[in-house]
Each structure stands twice: as structure tokens, then as C-alpha cells.
Design an enzyme around this catalytic site. Sequence first.
Site, PDB file in Angstrom:
ATOM      1  CE  LYS A  53      -3.793  -2.445   2.220  1.00 10.06           C
ATOM      2  NZ  LYS A  53      -4.451  -2.837   3.481  1.00 10.06           N
ATOM      3  CD  GLN A  97      -3.142  -4.406   6.552  1.00 11.40           C
ATOM      4  OE1 GLN A  97      -3.035  -3.425   5.826  1.00 11.40           O
ATOM      5  NE2 GLN A  97      -3.894  -5.442   6.225  1.00 11.40           N
ATOM      6  CG  ASP A 120      -9.553  -0.066   5.228  1.00 10.71           C
ATOM      7  OD1 ASP A 120      -9.150  -0.159   4.055  1.00 10.71           O
ATOM      8  OD2 ASP A 120      -9.005  -0.607   6.202  1.00 10.71           O
TER       9      ASP A 120
END
Length: 304
Positions: A53, A97, A120
Site C-alpha cells: 500500500k 492494518q 477503508d
Amino acid sequence: MTAQLIDGAAIAAEIRRQVAGGVARLRERGIVPGLAAILVGDNPASISYVSAKARASDEVGIRARTYHLPAETPQEELLALVDRLNADPEVHTILPQLPLPPHIDERAVLERILPAKDADGLHPWNLGKLLRGDLDGAIPCTPHGVQQLLLRTGNDPGGKHVVVVGRSTLVGRPLAVLLTNKAPGANATVTICHTGTPDLGLHTRQADILVVAAGRPRTITAEMVKPGAVVIDVGTNRVDDPSRKRGWRLVGDVDFEAVREVAGWITPVPGGVGPMTIAMLLVNTLRAAERVAGLPPSSFAPTP
Ligand code: NAP
């Protein structure tokens, strides 16, 4: 029939080019979109996701910072970091994460992030907006990536029967909500299946579009798929493979070799949904920075 392969890597690259264009426009105004990733512990899969990412962010001009904390970091310390990042004007989105270590309440961490900085799209505020059909907030990355894969291969879900296997808050349920919206690029009839579904094949065989997010290899075999259907395999499972140097390989939830002989379209694993999830994270970060700049968020919606 052999299914056409849906090249998620190529489609993700197309989206990343669009994001890079949006980032360049912001940089001309002196704004550098920033993503802060938080990694707790040393889970090898999480480490590799976070570095992928960060790399993808750099490539499109997003400034990525990674905070790598020890596995035993107390929850209060993690929440304090989120508070600092919430207040930091150089940070437009925050990405813890997942999964976090078991002593940390994931929900508490996700809810501490300002909804405007939600990388997210998993903050309850943004999930609520999605439920209302309001798509100007952060949209959950994997479901959004699945929708883009469909649209960019000419498989508009409008009017189709989509069967989703899996009801997680990360994938299955937000995808079902996204695709049932009364909007271009959605407007599907959706069935959600899970472990309480008595005869899974009865449902999957009716799917024009079958999306599988079960986290179990070979959940879907060839006889469970309608000939010509579009099959999107979200699953990423590590299985032992002594022929590989690292001793394992990635497989999806679909019995790929057999199902590709029945389906009309199919995603590979790897190289299908995975790259799209990262691309849509970049989209959320770009759009968050655009909102701060007072600009309308870039549209990645399909042209009907
Ligand atoms: P999850 O939270 O474990 O949810 C799995 C869902 O599948 C649950 O709803 C479960 O039902 C259902 N399920 C499991 N086995 C089933 C079966 N045999 N028949 C019917 N339903 C079944 O997993 P997740 O977070 O949604 O992730 C799913 C998979 O996608 C995993 O392999 C994950 O690694 C992968 N993933 C990939 C990406 C990517 O970018 N490629 C992103 C996210 C996730 P119950 O609710 O009844 O338990």
C-alpha cells in the site's frame, strides 16, 4: 467454454493512473494527499500488505507514512496515535492494518478515526452513508474494487442477479449494499449466502454474477456455477506448496481450473481483486484530500 480472464492488475493500473492525475492537480494547489498506515505486530501478511500500500501510494504521489508498533502495544497507546493523526493536517486518511492483535478492540480503533479520514470506508458513519445510498464518503475498498472490475469489463450488475458468498462487514455485506443501490453501475438483485445457507449450490447456480468471499479454498466448484456467469473470487488463502521456495502459494475460494471451463468471466488469484483493493484505498485518500481542499471528490463512477 473457457472464461475470459478479468485482469485485476491491469484495471487497477488504469485506476491508479486516474488517481495520479487527481493527485497532480492537488499538488499544483500545494496539497499533498497523505496516508498514515498503522501496523501493529509482525504478521508477515500484514507487513507485505502495508508495504504494498505504501509503494502504491508513492507511485501516484500520495505521501505514505507507516507507523510500525510492537505487537504488545496497549490499546490506549494506539488510540492516542489515532488522535494525533486525526489532528495532523498532513494526514488525509488513516489505515490500521487488520487484523489487530487480540488484546485490541478493532471496533474501538476504527471508530476513533475521524469519518473524514477513514481510509477503508469501515467507520460506522461511512457504512451508514453507504446504506443510505450516499456515495460521497469513503466506500469500503474491496467491495468498491469488485464493482469497478465488473463495470470496467462491461459486466454492469444492473438488472442482474448477484449472489455473494460471505456476509462480513469488510466484504460481503457492504458489497451487497453497494450493488443494490438505485444508481448507475448498481441496481442489482442480490442474494447473500453464508454458513447458515443450507444448499449453497442452489443459490450460486442462479447467479449471473457470483462473488465469493468465504476465506476457504474450493468453496465453489464447477457444478455450482451457471454456464457463462461472471465469477469474482475475493478469497486469498495460503496453501502449502512444497514446489515453491517459500513453501506456500495463494489460492482463492473458487476451484479456478474447473470453474474457468464453465464461467463466462473469472478473476484469477492472485491478480484479480487484490490489486483493486489497493487501488480503491488510493481513491479514498485522493477523495479525502479533495474534500479538505474544498474540491468535489473525483468521480470513479461508471459512465452509463
Ligand atoms: P470472514 O470475515 O471470515 O467472512 C467469511 C464469510 O464467508 C462469513 O460470512 C462466512 O459465513 C462465509 N463462509 C465461509 N465459509 C462458507 C461456506 N462454506 N459457505 C457459505 N459461506 C461461507 O472473511 P472476509 O474478511 O470477508 O474475507 C473473505 C476472504 O476474502 C478471505 O480469504 C480474505 O483473505 C479475502 N479478502 C481478500 C481481499 C482482497 O483484497 N483480495 C480483501 C478482503 C478479504 P458466517 O458468517 O456464517 O461465518
